[in-house]
Write a protein that holds these residues in place. Structure first.
Motif, mmCIF file in Angstrom:
data_model
loop_
_atom_site.group_PDB
_atom_site.id
_atom_site.type_symbol
_atom_site.label_atom_id
_atom_site.label_comp_id
_atom_site.label_asym_id
_atom_site.label_seq_id
_atom_site.Cartn_x
_atom_site.Cartn_y
_atom_site.Cartn_z
ATOM 1 N N ASP A 50 -43.862 9.644 8.753
ATOM 2 C CA ASP A 50 -43.855 10.010 7.334
ATOM 3 C C ASP A 50 -44.519 11.381 7.199
ATOM 4 O O ASP A 50 -45.742 11.489 7.308
ATOM 5 N N PRO A 51 -43.731 12.448 6.980
ATOM 6 C CA PRO A 51 -44.292 13.798 6.920
ATOM 7 C C PRO A 51 -45.280 14.006 5.779
ATOM 8 O O PRO A 51 -46.031 14.981 5.759
ATOM 9 N N ARG A 52 -45.291 13.087 4.820
ATOM 10 C CA ARG A 52 -46.218 13.231 3.689
ATOM 11 C C ARG A 52 -47.650 12.836 4.056
ATOM 12 O O ARG A 52 -48.599 13.168 3.344
ATOM 13 N N ILE A 53 -47.808 12.126 5.168
ATOM 14 C CA ILE A 53 -49.143 11.681 5.574
ATOM 15 C C ILE A 53 -49.832 12.769 6.382
ATOM 16 O O ILE A 53 -49.295 13.263 7.369
ATOM 17 N N ASP A 54 -51.002 13.171 5.937
ATOM 18 C CA ASP A 54 -51.809 14.163 6.644
ATOM 19 C C ASP A 54 -52.811 13.418 7.529
ATOM 20 O O ASP A 54 -53.761 12.805 7.042
ATOM 21 N N PHE A 55 -52.595 13.488 8.838
ATOM 22 C CA PHE A 55 -53.444 12.758 9.792
ATOM 23 C C PHE A 55 -54.910 13.137 9.619
ATOM 24 O O PHE A 55 -55.799 12.285 9.677
ATOM 25 N N ASP A 56 -55.172 14.432 9.392
ATOM 26 C CA ASP A 56 -56.554 14.912 9.292
ATOM 27 C C ASP A 56 -57.302 14.319 8.095
ATOM 28 O O ASP A 56 -58.530 14.288 8.078
ATOM 29 N N LYS A 57 -56.552 13.852 7.102
ATOM 30 C CA LYS A 57 -57.182 13.310 5.899
ATOM 31 C C LYS A 57 -57.296 11.778 5.926
ATOM 32 O O LYS A 57 -57.818 11.175 4.982
ATOM 33 N N LEU A 58 -56.823 11.166 6.989
ATOM 34 C CA LEU A 58 -56.922 9.711 7.114
ATOM 35 C C LEU A 58 -58.370 9.298 7.399
ATOM 36 O O LEU A 58 -59.124 10.054 8.018
ATOM 37 N N PRO A 59 -58.758 8.097 6.976
ATOM 38 C CA PRO A 59 -60.086 7.587 7.340
ATOM 39 C C PRO A 59 -60.208 7.486 8.860
ATOM 40 O O PRO A 59 -59.207 7.348 9.563
ATOM 41 N N ASN A 96 -61.172 5.127 10.848
ATOM 42 C CA ASN A 96 -60.621 3.918 11.475
ATOM 43 C C ASN A 96 -59.098 3.981 11.563
ATOM 44 O O ASN A 96 -58.477 3.507 12.523
ATOM 45 N N ALA A 97 -58.457 4.612 10.542
ATOM 46 C CA ALA A 97 -57.002 4.752 10.560
ATOM 47 C C ALA A 97 -56.576 5.734 11.651
ATOM 48 O O ALA A 97 -55.581 5.505 12.359
ATOM 49 N N LYS A 98 -57.319 6.821 11.805
ATOM 50 C CA LYS A 98 -57.033 7.778 12.867
ATOM 51 C C LYS A 98 -57.094 7.096 14.239
ATOM 52 O O LYS A 98 -56.239 7.311 15.101
ATOM 53 N N LYS A 99 -58.131 6.288 14.398
ATOM 54 C CA LYS A 99 -58.301 5.589 15.680
ATOM 55 C C LYS A 99 -57.140 4.653 15.958
ATOM 56 O O LYS A 99 -56.652 4.569 17.088
ATOM 57 N N GLN A 100 -56.667 3.940 14.919
ATOM 58 C CA GLN A 100 -55.536 3.030 15.085
ATOM 59 C C GLN A 100 -54.275 3.783 15.507
ATOM 60 O O GLN A 100 -53.513 3.319 16.363
ATOM 61 N N VAL A 101 -54.046 4.961 14.892
ATOM 62 C CA VAL A 101 -52.870 5.763 15.240
ATOM 63 C C VAL A 101 -52.964 6.219 16.698
ATOM 64 O O VAL A 101 -51.991 6.133 17.457
ATOM 65 N N LEU A 102 -54.137 6.706 17.106
ATOM 66 C CA LEU A 102 -54.317 7.160 18.481
ATOM 67 C C LEU A 102 -54.141 6.013 19.479
ATOM 68 O O LEU A 102 -53.523 6.181 20.531
ATOM 69 N N GLU A 103 -54.676 4.846 19.132
ATOM 70 C CA GLU A 103 -54.529 3.684 20.017
ATOM 71 C C GLU A 103 -53.050 3.311 20.171
ATOM 72 O O GLU A 103 -52.587 2.955 21.258
ATOM 73 N N GLN A 104 -52.315 3.402 19.081
ATOM 74 C CA GLN A 104 -50.881 3.095 19.124
ATOM 75 C C GLN A 104 -50.149 4.073 20.046
ATOM 76 O O GLN A 104 -49.300 3.665 20.856
ATOM 77 N N ILE A 105 -50.499 5.367 19.946
ATOM 78 C CA ILE A 105 -49.859 6.382 20.787
ATOM 79 C C ILE A 105 -50.218 6.162 22.257
ATOM 80 O O ILE A 105 -49.355 6.254 23.143
ATOM 81 N N ILE A 106 -51.470 5.871 22.509
ATOM 82 C CA ILE A 106 -51.918 5.625 23.890
ATOM 83 C C ILE A 106 -51.151 4.458 24.498
ATOM 84 O O ILE A 106 -50.651 4.530 25.627
ATOM 85 N N ASN A 107 -51.048 3.363 23.754
ATOM 86 C CA ASN A 107 -50.324 2.189 24.245
ATOM 87 C C ASN A 107 -48.859 2.512 24.524
ATOM 88 O O ASN A 107 -48.288 2.073 25.534
ATOM 89 N N ARG A 108 -48.230 3.291 23.630
ATOM 90 C CA ARG A 108 -46.822 3.647 23.826
ATOM 91 C C ARG A 108 -46.642 4.489 25.073
ATOM 92 O O ARG A 108 -45.688 4.299 25.836
ATOM 93 N N LYS A 109 -47.556 5.420 25.319
ATOM 94 C CA LYS A 109 -47.451 6.280 26.499
ATOM 95 C C LYS A 109 -47.631 5.466 27.790
ATOM 96 O O LYS A 109 -46.928 5.692 28.779
ATOM 97 N N LEU A 110 -48.578 4.541 27.762
ATOM 98 C CA LEU A 110 -48.789 3.693 28.934
ATOM 99 C C LEU A 110 -47.579 2.816 29.223
ATOM 100 O O LEU A 110 -47.160 2.656 30.376
ATOM 101 N N LEU A 111 -47.012 2.230 28.159
ATOM 102 C CA LEU A 111 -45.839 1.369 28.319
ATOM 103 C C LEU A 111 -44.619 2.175 28.758
ATOM 104 O O LEU A 111 -43.808 1.702 29.577
#
Length: 241
Positions: A19-28, A30-45
């Protein structure tokens, strides 16, 4: 963040957010951490899938082929467009030969009251004496759902944007006046208040230069693509069933 030395990029984050409307830098945090964890898991898989031989899977091969085809076209298109340039003289020449295309139409700013019968319309006209009264009656009487919220205000619009009967009646009014006779359209009977009338205006070259660049770019690119595809189709075996 990195995964086995591979850096997580802004593109990775954009793909995860979707969603291009979401600014990652402005996320709380805990939300930033969840996004990073999701990316890490996808890269590992993804890495595990490649190690397991996913690149030999028929569906993978078919999808990669399709992606390559689409990417090849997109990059080729971008390169072709970047090659197209126009001089100021060419743009000005196009402007002079197409001035009729660069005209801002007559613009009206108006409100209306819509009712079902001619009698209702004349009854309302008898009660009008100023703009404030018009708004008051529009809020109370109009059949237009939007008008009930904003006093019948229609905003600014091109003179010919409305149905012909409405446009003609609105254009005939002088600024700051209202209908003395209701206008009938397919929607019912309208009493119109004309707040402002902005005459048609020819736009200058400087006002439309960027538009001209886009028009010339589109025309040139489309002509080139047609010539090229016409040539390529001569030697291609095309079957349409």
């Amino acid at each position: 963040a990195t995964v086995d030395g591979e850096q997580i990029t802004k593109q990775d984050i954009s793909m995860a957010l979707q969603d291009p409307r979401i600014d990652f830098d402005k996320l709380p945090e805990n939300a930033k951490k969840q996004v990073l964890e999701q990316i890490i898991n996808r890269k590992l898989l993804a890495k595990k899938a490649i190690e397991d031989g996913i690149e030999k899977d028929p569906q993978y091969i078919e999808t990669i082929t399709k992606i390559k085809e689409d990417l090849a076209f997109q990059v080729w298109q971008k390169n072709q467009i970047e090659k197209i340039k126009f001089t100021d003289a060419e743009k000005k020449d196009f402007y002079e030969k197409n001035k009729e295309k660069f005209v801002m139409p007559e613009t009206l700013e108006a409100s209306h009251i819509l009712v079902k019968t001619e009698k209702e319309a004349f009854d309302i006209i008898k009660q009008l004496n100023k703009e404030e009264k018009f708004k008051e009656l529009a809020l109370a009487k109009t059949e237009d759902p939007t008008g009930k919220k904003n006093g019948g205000y229609l905003g600014k619009f091109a003179a010919d944007q409305m149905v012909p009967e409405f446009s003609s009646a609105a254009k005939a009014l002088t600024k700051g006046s209202y209908s003395k006779v209701p206008t009938k359209t397919q929607f019912g009977y309208h009493i119109i208040y004309l707040k402002d009338k902005i005459p048609s205006k020819s736009l200058t070259f400087n006002e439309v230069e960027s538009n001209i660049s886009q028009i010339l770019l589109g025309n040139t690119y489309n002509k080139k693509v047609k010539e090229l595809t016409d040539e390529l189709r001569k030697d291609a075996k095309i079957v349409i069933k």
